[in-house]
Every structure is written in C-alpha cells, then in structure tokens.
Design a protein around this motif. Structure first.
Motif, PDB file in Angstrom:
ATOM      1  N   UNK A   6       0.771  -1.210  -0.141  1.00 45.24           N
ATOM      2  CA  UNK A   6       0.115  -0.032  -0.060  1.00 45.24           C
ATOM      3  C   UNK A   6       0.826   1.307   0.245  1.00 45.24           C
ATOM      4  N   UNK A   7       0.275   2.473  -0.093  1.00 46.64           N
ATOM      5  CA  UNK A   7       0.817   3.690   0.002  1.00 46.64           C
ATOM      6  C   UNK A   7       0.135   4.353   1.276  1.00 46.64           C
ATOM      7  N   UNK A   8       0.985   5.043   1.905  1.00 48.33           N
ATOM      8  CA  UNK A   8       0.230   5.929   3.019  1.00 48.33           C
ATOM      9  C   UNK A   8       1.162   7.199   2.858  1.00 48.33           C
ATOM     10  N   UNK A   9       0.221   8.335   3.234  1.00 45.99           N
ATOM     11  CA  UNK A   9       0.860   9.783   3.451  1.00 45.99           C
ATOM     12  C   UNK A   9       0.845   9.815   4.844  1.00 45.99           C
ATOM     13  N   UNK A  10       1.875  10.460   5.505  1.00 45.39           N
ATOM     14  CA  UNK A  10       2.146  10.761   6.797  1.00 45.39           C
ATOM     15  C   UNK A  10       3.032  11.570   6.982  1.00 45.39           C
ATOM     16  N   UNK A  11       3.249  12.205   8.098  1.00 44.56           N
ATOM     17  CA  UNK A  11       4.425  13.055   8.742  1.00 44.56           C
ATOM     18  C   UNK A  11       5.181  12.044   9.537  1.00 44.56           C
ATOM     19  N   UNK A  12       6.544  12.352   9.656  1.00 44.29           N
ATOM     20  CA  UNK A  12       7.555  11.500  10.086  1.00 44.29           C
ATOM     21  C   UNK A  12       7.314  10.879  11.703  1.00 44.29           C
ATOM     22  N   UNK A  13       6.729  11.973  12.211  1.00 45.48           N
ATOM     23  CA  UNK A  13       6.320  11.578  13.760  1.00 45.48           C
ATOM     24  C   UNK A  13       5.191  10.472  13.819  1.00 45.48           C
ATOM     25  N   UNK A  14       4.396  10.373  12.704  1.00 46.03           N
ATOM     26  CA  UNK A  14       3.482   9.080  12.503  1.00 46.03           C
ATOM     27  C   UNK A  14       3.793   7.799  12.564  1.00 46.03           C
ATOM     28  N   UNK A  15       5.310   7.775  12.140  1.00 44.17           N
ATOM     29  CA  UNK A  15       6.086   6.412  11.857  1.00 44.17           C
ATOM     30  C   UNK A  15       5.984   5.612  13.307  1.00 44.17           C
ATOM     31  N   UNK A  16       5.935   6.233  14.021  1.00 48.10           N
ATOM     32  CA  UNK A  16       6.071   5.487  15.553  1.00 48.10           C
ATOM     33  C   UNK A  16       4.877   4.677  15.806  1.00 48.10           C
ATOM     34  N   UNK A  17       3.625   5.123  15.153  1.00 52.22           N
ATOM     35  CA  UNK A  17       2.374   4.527  15.532  1.00 52.22           C
ATOM     36  C   UNK A  17       1.765   3.922  14.162  1.00 52.22           C
TER      37      UNK A  17
END
Length: 81
Positions: A20-31
């Motif tokens: 899949x593809x997800x759009x997120x900010x780097x801080x979202x990587x933790x969760x």
C-alpha cells in the motif's frame, strides 16, 4: 510536512512485498504499524499480518520504482492513499 511511504509486508524469511501507500508525517511512523493493523482488522481481517510478519514503511524517494509502480501504475487514474 506529509510524505508518501510505500508500505511493505515483510515475511518471516525477510522477503518484502509492496502492499500500500500511506501519506504521513515522520512523527506518525512510531504508530503507523499499529494504526494500519487496526484499519485492516476493521475493514479486511483476511489481510492481517500472520505470525512472524511485520510492516515496513519506506519513503517514496527510497522505494524502488518497480515496487512503487506495482501499487500505483503510471497508467492509473488516481493514486491510492
């Protein structure tokens, strides 16, 4: 700033498959892995991770073009998120 990530399902033997593809900010990587697990459990439990599998999130610029095009082909009309 949001960035696109290619999501891989990593198998117990280390083999990776683009999912899949997800759009997120780097801080979202933790969760991100637990959030993706929850969405899948709610919407498509048959796609849930199996024993020994895990998610890996690779920034768009670092993902191989062939993997990227497997999920979002150039001939596609829109990009999934």
């Amino acid at each position: 700033m949001r960035q696109l990530y290619l999501v891989y399902r990593v198998m117990p033997d280390g083999d990776r498959h683009p999912e899949s593809i997800m759009a997120m900010v780097e801080e979202d990587l933790k969760t991100a892995a637990s959030a993706l697990d929850q969405v899948i459990q709610d919407d498509a439990p048959e796609q849930a991770l199996r024993a020994g599998e895990r998610w890996e999130f690779v920034p768009q610029d670092l993902a191989p073009l062939s993997d990227w095009e497997e999920i979002a082909p150039p001939s596609g009309r829109s990009m999934p998120y």
